[in-house]
Scaffold this active site. Structure first.
Site, PDB file in Angstrom:
ATOM      1  N   HIS A 103       0.757  -1.305   0.023  1.00 20.90           N
ATOM      2  CA  HIS A 103       0.033   0.075   0.208  1.00 20.90           C
ATOM      3  C   HIS A 103       0.982   1.234   0.103  1.00 20.90           C
ATOM      4  O   HIS A 103       2.106   1.368   0.541  1.00 20.90           O
ATOM      5  CB  HIS A 103      -0.833   0.052   1.287  1.00 20.90           C
ATOM      6  CG  HIS A 103      -0.254  -0.044   2.302  1.00 20.90           C
ATOM      7  ND1 HIS A 103       0.397   0.986   3.152  1.00 20.90           N
ATOM      8  CD2 HIS A 103       0.316  -1.033   3.380  1.00 20.90           C
ATOM      9  CE1 HIS A 103       1.164   0.929   4.138  1.00 20.90           C
ATOM     10  NE2 HIS A 103       1.087  -0.434   4.294  1.00 20.90           N
ATOM     11  N   GLU A 207      -1.971  -7.138   7.540  1.00 18.85           N
ATOM     12  CA  GLU A 207      -0.423  -6.678   8.316  1.00 18.85           C
ATOM     13  C   GLU A 207      -0.367  -7.739   9.188  1.00 18.85           C
ATOM     14  O   GLU A 207      -1.298  -8.150  10.144  1.00 18.85           O
ATOM     15  CB  GLU A 207      -0.271  -5.526   8.466  1.00 18.85           C
ATOM     16  CG  GLU A 207       1.191  -5.212   9.122  1.00 18.85           C
ATOM     17  CD  GLU A 207       2.307  -5.601   8.028  1.00 18.85           C
ATOM     18  OE1 GLU A 207       2.374  -6.638   7.620  1.00 18.85           O
ATOM     19  OE2 GLU A 207       2.990  -4.659   7.845  1.00 18.85           O
TER      20      GLU A 207
END
Ligand SMILES: *[C@@H]1O[C@H](CO)[C@@H](O)[C@H](O)[C@H]1NC(C)=O
Ligand SMILES: *[C@@H]1O[C@H](CO)[C@@H](O)[C@H](O)[C@H]1NC(C)=O
Length: 379
Positions: A103, A207
């Site tokens: 990202h 994550e």
């Protein structure tokens, strides 16, 4: 084609499909090197720019394109090579190309730089934000948007100039920074009707789960409302059942999780070209599982990996790695200093605690004993 040969070919195809779909098979992954600069030991990941290097595709000839007189771009040649690898592979083996994208910069990344890593880890990251910005399930900053736009423009350039094979399916982490990055990167690209950008939101692509609020995802309803064109995998829980604010996933446990999502994708998705939008820690873990060398990505960067997967009999499955999550302490006020070490090395001025500084709904503080799933793509 001779009738008998065709029967044999069909039989081989059926065998290869059923091997891939048999969930009892143990999948063994490896990275095929020699194709991408990111696999070369002397490529420096901290200075490498994927947009300056054709995604890292090495200029070379392949057995599949040797002697071909047609004028093909490097990516067209590579596509032929991957096709031939798959055509010639034994029935238990499949090759896929994964584009793993990190990202763009999130508010949590900016805040970590602002406060410094020790103070961030030991105090600020355990809050939902400060007076001016929110970093719980952080969104991307203006710079993060720019980085995703760079990825978008580069994909379009590769489509125009290299005639690159675009992804045939898309996956993204459920955290906002990835949902946003995938949207900016792939919306509006000149994509063939056959392979539209309809990403599947996958829980296990998130994550590494720490006590930081940036690892706490929002609800399924929120994602559905903000990203109505995305498909959320089957069995995705309404609320985040993994983040608990007290314990964190250790790297071995994260690798178990990474292998699990890879297994889900390799068992159920017959696409060869796959895009995955995820995080630095999760991509690092995925690369470990794939046997790739360490290669860290800057925010917004993309790495392609040619993956070889071998579907072995269940009897070859190694004993499962137990999943352990460990408690992680932090300070109740900003620390003076801290050292990078076990237990975050927080040196608090006030108290040091393991109780969350924010409201937590998941009270399973021991962490999971196994990861949820198997999930299925919603399409
Ligand atoms: C990679 O590049 C960075 C930044 O220029 C430099 O500090 C580092 O020493 C390099 N690493 C290697 C292994 O050359
Ligand atoms: C909150 O954090 C951001 C860093 O992301 C910083 O720019 C801002 O100044 C901080 N606000 C306050 C009131 O300290």
């Amino acid at each position: 084609m001779h009738a008998l040969t065709r029967v044999a070919a069909v039989a081989a195809l059926v065998a290869s499909c059923s091997a891939a779909l048999d969930p009892s098979k143990y999948v063994q992954y490896s990275t095929v090197t020699g194709y991408f600069l990111q696999d070369e030991p002397d490529t420096n990941s901290s200075t490498f720019d994927y947009t300056e290097n054709n995604f890292g595709l090495i200029k070379r000839n392949y057995p599949a394109t040797n002697g071909l007189s047609a004028k093909l771009t490097q990516w067209q040649k590579f596509k032929k090579q991957v096709d031939v690898l798959n055509a010639k592979a034994s029935a238990d083996t499949v090759y896929k190309v994964l584009f793993l994208g990190r990202h763009g910069e999130g508010y949590h990344n900016a805040a970590e730089s602002f406060y410094g890593t020790p103070a961030w880890n030991c105090y600020w990251a355990e809050l939902n934000g400060n007076e001016t910005v929110r970093w719980a399930d952080a969104k991307i900053t203006a710079l993060g948007i720019e980085q995703a736009q760079v990825a978008h423009d580069f994909w379009q350039q590769e489509i125009d100039e290299q005639k690159i094979q675009v992804p045939q399916s898309y996956y993204t982490s459920p955290l906002s920074r990835c949902l946003q990055t995938a949207e900016i990167t792939f919306s509006g690209l000149d994509l063939p009707a056959k392979y539209p950008f309809v990403p599947t939101v996958k829980e296990l692509l998130r994550e590494g789960i720490s006590i930081h609020t940036c690892d706490h995802r929002r609800s399924k309803s929120y994602i559905e409302e903000k990203f109505p064109s995305y498909v959320i995998e089957a069995d995705f829980s309404e609320d985040d059942e993994l983040w608990n604010g007290v314990t964190k996933e250790v790297p071995d446990a994260q690798d178990v999780r990474s292998k699990k999502w890879l297994d889900q994708v390799f068992h159920e998705d017959d696409s060869t070209w796959i895009s995955v939008t995820s995080h630095s820690g999760e991509i690092a873990s995925t690369l470990r599982v794939l046997g790739h060398q360490v290669f860290s990505l800057a925010t917004g960067a993309v790495i392609p990996v040619l993956v070889k997967a071998k579907f072995l009999p269940a009897s070859e499955k190694p004993p499962p790695t137990p999943i352990s999550w460990t408690a992680s302490s932090h300070c109740t006020s900003p620390p003076k200093t801290s050292i990078e070490s076990k237990d975050q090395g927080c040196r608090c001025t006030g108290s040091k605690v393991t109780t969350p500084l924010v409201k937590v709904t998941n009270t399973n503080t021991a962490g999971p004993t196994s990861y949820p799933g198997p999930y299925r793509r919603g399409i």
